[in-house]
Design a protein around this motif. Structure first.
Motif, mmCIF file in Angstrom:
data_model
loop_
_atom_site.group_PDB
_atom_site.id
_atom_site.type_symbol
_atom_site.label_atom_id
_atom_site.label_comp_id
_atom_site.label_asym_id
_atom_site.label_seq_id
_atom_site.Cartn_x
_atom_site.Cartn_y
_atom_site.Cartn_z
ATOM 1 N N SER A 186 -27.144 18.576 -16.665
ATOM 2 C CA SER A 186 -27.357 17.469 -15.628
ATOM 3 C C SER A 186 -28.470 17.683 -14.498
ATOM 4 O O SER A 186 -29.065 16.560 -14.309
ATOM 5 C CB SER A 186 -26.010 17.345 -14.763
ATOM 6 N N ASP A 187 -28.910 18.714 -14.254
ATOM 7 C CA ASP A 187 -30.070 18.850 -13.551
ATOM 8 C C ASP A 187 -30.448 20.510 -13.693
ATOM 9 O O ASP A 187 -29.709 21.317 -14.366
ATOM 10 C CB ASP A 187 -29.688 18.667 -12.037
ATOM 11 N N GLN A 188 -31.534 20.754 -12.919
ATOM 12 C CA GLN A 188 -32.208 22.027 -12.951
ATOM 13 C C GLN A 188 -31.107 23.041 -12.472
ATOM 14 O O GLN A 188 -30.922 24.251 -12.742
ATOM 15 C CB GLN A 188 -33.606 22.258 -12.128
ATOM 16 N N SER A 189 -30.394 22.908 -11.415
ATOM 17 C CA SER A 189 -29.397 23.788 -10.529
ATOM 18 C C SER A 189 -28.330 24.289 -11.794
ATOM 19 O O SER A 189 -27.674 25.218 -11.647
ATOM 20 C CB SER A 189 -28.881 23.149 -9.615
ATOM 21 N N HIS A 190 -28.081 23.297 -12.450
ATOM 22 C CA HIS A 190 -26.958 23.382 -13.475
ATOM 23 C C HIS A 190 -27.577 24.523 -14.683
ATOM 24 O O HIS A 190 -26.713 25.354 -14.938
ATOM 25 C CB HIS A 190 -26.571 22.165 -14.255
ATOM 26 N N LEU A 191 -28.731 24.246 -15.042
ATOM 27 C CA LEU A 191 -29.205 25.182 -16.088
ATOM 28 C C LEU A 191 -29.500 26.722 -15.442
ATOM 29 O O LEU A 191 -29.022 27.666 -15.789
ATOM 30 C CB LEU A 191 -30.742 24.732 -16.211
ATOM 31 N N GLY A 224 -28.158 37.635 -15.648
ATOM 32 C CA GLY A 224 -28.032 38.332 -14.650
ATOM 33 C C GLY A 224 -29.278 38.070 -13.530
ATOM 34 O O GLY A 224 -29.210 38.493 -12.460
ATOM 35 N N GLU A 225 -30.068 36.964 -13.801
ATOM 36 C CA GLU A 225 -30.984 36.501 -12.874
ATOM 37 C C GLU A 225 -31.405 35.192 -13.262
ATOM 38 O O GLU A 225 -31.197 34.764 -14.520
ATOM 39 C CB GLU A 225 -32.328 37.495 -12.762
ATOM 40 N N PRO A 226 -31.780 34.525 -12.333
ATOM 41 C CA PRO A 226 -32.427 32.741 -12.663
ATOM 42 C C PRO A 226 -33.718 33.062 -13.669
ATOM 43 O O PRO A 226 -34.195 33.793 -13.909
ATOM 44 C CB PRO A 226 -32.982 32.429 -11.456
ATOM 45 N N PRO A 227 -33.591 31.618 -14.207
ATOM 46 C CA PRO A 227 -34.567 31.664 -15.555
ATOM 47 C C PRO A 227 -35.908 31.789 -15.070
ATOM 48 O O PRO A 227 -36.903 32.399 -15.603
ATOM 49 C CB PRO A 227 -34.340 30.343 -16.050
#
Length: 267
Positions: free
Chosen positions: A244-249, A258-261
């Motif tokens: 739906s958006d970047q925050s969902h990914l 274990g860490e953000p993309p």
């Protein structure tokens, strides 16, 4: 340590491939035609860390069951829904047979969902020959000899192929090739199967739900993009992958890895 493994050869789902390539050798070998209906490939992991710090490898697993010849005993690994983490030290090697999605059902003789997030001794599923095969595999450093031992073991024990398992494997291949697919009802329409029938087939043969397979395919694609080393528009990628958006990914990726993309891409 055997040198020469390239990060791009480490395989889809392997996390931190640049680091792992300096620690281990990972090679894949094709099965014989007689085994290929059940086994996608054999894999060998070998390492020599004597006098060095241990290494923790991490993988985002696929919807496959593995038969692994390793110390202290051969094991069957069901699907791991979280990241698969393994710490290695000293010197050693392992041989695994990665079964096609659904193919292990005929050997297990019960729903593959029973193996989810579990590692079970192979001696509970196979006869004593599995221990003889383990000894043969671990007594040599030659990949061809390891694979030959595993092939001989499986050829003597594989049941008649199950056409339903073949169908399920094709289903998994189709939906994992389309990481932009988001909803189970979309998959059901694409495959021409009612949603409830699809869910039952996956529980029986794959071990993971269609929803999990869809999410894992998207995470594999995000991790692949991240390790390319180029500047990534994460918001655009999120939309490409059906989020739906970047925050969902970011939430999905962080929970699995274990860490953000973005942090993973830098590391």
């Amino acid at each position: 340590m055997t040198e020469g493994t390239k990060p791009e050869d480490m395989g889809r789902g392997v996390l931190y491939p640049e680091l792992m390539a300096t620690k281990i050798r990972l090679d894949r070998h094709e099965p014989s035609a007689a085994v290929a209906r059940f086994v996608e490939y054999y894999w060998v992991v070998a390492w020599d860390l004597r006098g060095k710090a241990s290494h923790e490898s991490k993988t985002l697993s696929h919807p496959n069951v593995h038969l692994v010849f390793e110390e202290p005993h051969p094991s069957v690994y069901g699907i791991v829904r979280g990241p698969f983490v393994r710490r290695i030290s000293g010197r050693g090697h392992v041989l695994g047979a990665r079964f096609r999605p659904g193919a292990f059902r005929a050997l297990l003789d019960r729903p593959v969902a029973d193996l989810v997030d579990r590692v079970v001794p192979a001696t509970g599923l196979f006869d004593g020959g599995v221990l003889d095969t383990q000894r043969a595999v671990l007594s040599t450093d030659d990949d061809a000899e390891m694979v030959a031992a595993a092939e001989d073991f499986l050829l003597a024990r594989l049941p008649e192929p199950d056409p339903v398992a073949d169908t399920v494997a094709d289903m998994v291949a189709r939906i994992t090739a389309e990481p932009s697919l988001v909803r189970v009802d979309e998959v059901a329409d694409l495959l021409g199967v009612p949603v409830r029938r699809l869910q039952r087939l996956f529980a029986e043969y794959v071990g993971a739900s269609p929803k999990w397979v869809l999410r894992r395919a998207r995470l594999h694609e995000a991790a692949e993009r991240a390790k390319q080393g180029t500047r990534i528009d994460w918001a655009a990628l999120a939309l490409d992958l059906g989020y739906s958006d970047q925050s969902h990914l970011t939430r999905d990726f962080t929970a699995a890895v274990g860490e953000p993309p973005a942090a993973y891409a830098k590391s």
